[in-house]
Design an enzyme around this catalytic site. Structure first.
Site, mmCIF file in Angstrom:
data_model
loop_
_atom_site.group_PDB
_atom_site.id
_atom_site.type_symbol
_atom_site.label_atom_id
_atom_site.label_comp_id
_atom_site.label_asym_id
_atom_site.label_seq_id
_atom_site.Cartn_x
_atom_site.Cartn_y
_atom_site.Cartn_z
ATOM 1 C CG HIS A 18 -2.080 -1.011 1.020
ATOM 2 N ND1 HIS A 18 -3.228 -0.749 0.314
ATOM 3 C CD2 HIS A 18 -2.181 -2.297 1.437
ATOM 4 C CE1 HIS A 18 -4.007 -1.825 0.318
ATOM 5 N NE2 HIS A 18 -3.389 -2.789 0.979
ATOM 6 C CG ASP B 98 1.195 0.574 -5.440
ATOM 7 O OD1 ASP B 98 0.367 0.867 -4.546
ATOM 8 O OD2 ASP B 98 0.933 -0.259 -6.338
ATOM 9 C CB ALA C 49 -5.204 -15.944 -4.821
ATOM 10 C CG LEU D 249 -0.788 -14.789 -5.519
ATOM 11 C CD1 LEU D 249 -0.555 -16.278 -5.761
ATOM 12 C CD2 LEU D 249 0.341 -14.229 -4.648
ATOM 13 C CD GLU E 11 -6.734 -3.968 -12.087
ATOM 14 O OE1 GLU E 11 -7.762 -3.895 -11.395
ATOM 15 O OE2 GLU E 11 -6.187 -5.049 -12.401
ATOM 16 C CG ASP F 123 -0.314 -5.390 -8.503
ATOM 17 O OD1 ASP F 123 0.595 -5.346 -7.658
ATOM 18 O OD2 ASP F 123 -1.522 -5.399 -8.205
ATOM 19 C CE1 TYR G 11 -5.005 -1.421 -3.177
ATOM 20 C CE2 TYR G 11 -6.056 0.344 -4.414
ATOM 21 C CZ TYR G 11 -4.935 -0.393 -4.110
ATOM 22 O OH TYR G 11 -3.736 -0.109 -4.718
HETATM 23 C C1 GLA Z 1 -3.008 -4.260 -5.046
HETATM 24 C C2 GLA Z 1 -2.824 -3.080 -6.009
HETATM 25 C C3 GLA Z 1 -1.393 -2.550 -5.942
HETATM 26 C C4 GLA Z 1 -0.941 -2.282 -4.513
HETATM 27 C C5 GLA Z 1 -1.260 -3.476 -3.607
HETATM 28 C C6 GLA Z 1 -0.994 -3.177 -2.165
HETATM 29 O O1 GLA Z 1 -2.251 -5.338 -5.479
HETATM 30 O O2 GLA Z 1 -3.122 -3.476 -7.316
HETATM 31 O O3 GLA Z 1 -1.287 -1.382 -6.739
HETATM 32 O O4 GLA Z 1 -1.501 -1.102 -4.025
HETATM 33 O O5 GLA Z 1 -2.619 -3.882 -3.735
HETATM 34 O O6 GLA Z 1 0.360 -2.976 -1.946
#
Ligand code: GLA
Length: 420
Positions: free
Chosen positions: A42, A44, A131, A133, A178, A190, A240
């Protein structure tokens, strides 16, 4: 533990399915990995630092250019198919949820002025869906590579296409997918790691400048083990977005005393301590976590780097330090950021009770999903047995445990059959 398919297997499975479904060969397969983040959660979307690796689980799209503007998709893992025209893209309400990522990529590429071709495609992979990932980043990255590859003028293995878009732009486009097509205001981690991952190396990424450094992991007798809680909270996306909004609120308030800041990344712990009492209690907790986590990433990366230049004895101390930082990161996510859950906490508690587990934390957005653990090879069997048995006893679900090989980022593979 689950073993994974080799590169040849994963690509040939998609290729073979394409031929079965469409009756003739695909031209290429675009393949993009999921990720596990070792530390820097959290951070980024707060312009901070992250330290993820690409995992050996991929989303593969075997495809072929069409002469018209239709896109025909077969998503094997969700047993669904969908077709649309690039000339009049359907709205997301009309389309199945999994196809939103492809629609989003097509729509944004076209909006950026690119003329993209129709495609026939088969989508299949082994990144566990939902999940934590990054199965969705793997899908949008492989979709973007598919459209760009199929649309390049000279489609032949002798002159592989050079997409007229660089990795930074591509990651930003997939992030926008997204935001606009999945309703999650995610950061850039990601998509970037899915594109830039490297075998046996983690990516130290500055999410503001996008400057990055590949750091060799050199874990030697240790492994990265991922435990899947197999639970996912419905509220994950809205919670989120709320966390992101709380961080932005904190920055807005703190600007009164620290006018130069534009994100939590700009605030030192010392400055934060001076002004934290000006913040509402909840905002204070959220901001504290992010500011501390950014510092932890820097410490963790520096511990790993020290490791390479030290003697064997010192080596272990550095890794232990890395693991300790992972543990503290989890505690912050649990207590201050409040994105963990009973299942994730149980998995980390169980892992930490085992000698030989160096560090354990939740990874990704939270509210379910996976933990990431650094485990000594001698402790692997105990880890597997204890975690599986106790988690099942207390939660009634068998967790999944993957031993992760740190892998390469997205690639396009040619199908030799198509040119013969
Ligand atoms: C998800 C989001 C990322 C990041 C993580 C938490 O994976 O897609 O951008 O914020 O949560 O670190």
């Amino acid at each position: 533990m689950i073993t994974t398919r080799t590169v040849e297997n994963r690509v040939s499975f998609a290729t073979q399915k394409f031929k079965e479904i469409f009756g003739s060969p695909s031209t290429f397969t675009a393949s993009a990995p999921g990720r596990v983040n070792l530390i820097g959660e959290h951070t980024d979307y707060n312009d901070g630092y992250v330290f993820p690796v690409a995992i050996d689980k991929y989303l593969n799209i075997a495809a072929r250019q069409r002469s018209d503007r239709y896109v025909t998709l077969h998503a094997l893992d969700v047993k669904d198919s969908y077709e649309f025209s690039l000339s009049s893209l359907p709205s997301t309400e009309q389309a199945p949820a999994w196809s939103h990522y492809l629609l989003g990529v097509a729509s944004l590429l076209q909006a950026s002025g690119k003329r993209i071709s129709g495609i026939d495609a088969v989508i299949t992979g082994d990144v566990p869906i939902g999940a934590g990932l990054s199965s969705s980043a793997a899908l949008s990255v492989s979709a973007a590579l598919t459209f760009l590859t199929a649309s390049s003028e000279d489609l032949s293995p002798e002159s592989p296409p050079k997409p007229e878009i660089d990795n930074k732009e591509l990651a930003a486009l997939c992030q926008q997918v997204e935001h606009e097509f999945a309703g999650v205001n995610c950061g850039i981690m990601d998509q970037t790691i899915s594109l830039l991952g490297r075998e046996d190396q983690a990516l130290f990424l500055d999410c503001r400048s996008l400057e990055h450094e590949h750091i060799p992991l050199n874990l030697k007798a240790h492994h990265i083990a991922i435990c899947n809680t197999k639970v996912k909270r419905e509220l994950a996306a809205s919670e989120y977005n709320k966390r992101r909004a709380e961080c932005e609120r904190g920055v807005d308030i703190l600007k009164q005393w620290l006018p130069g800041i534009s994100a939590l990344r700009d605030i030192s712990l010392t400055d934060f301590k001076k002004y934290e009492d000006e913040l509402p209690a909840l905002t204070q907790k959220r901001c504290r976590y992010v500011i501390e986590e950014n510092t932890r990433v820097l410490e963790a990366v520096s511990a790993l780097k020290t490791r390479h230049s030290q003697t064997a004895e010192k080596t272990d101390e550095s890794l232990i330090q890395f693991g300790r930082l992972m543990d503290v990161s989890h505690n912050g996510l649990r207590d201050d950021y409040e994105v963990s859950c009973t299942e994730l906490d149980l998995l980390t508690d169980l892992a930490r009770s085992i000698e030989g587990v160096i560090g354990s934390r939740m990874t990704g957005a939270g509210f379910g999903g996976c933990t990431v653990n650094i485990v000594h090879e001698d402790a692997l069997e105990t880890f597997r047995t204890l975690v599986t048995t106790e988690y099942y006893k207390q939660i009634g679900i068998e967790p999944e445990i993957y031993l992760c090989n740190v892998s390469d980022g997205a690639q396009v593979f040619w199908n030799s059959e198509s040119s013969s």
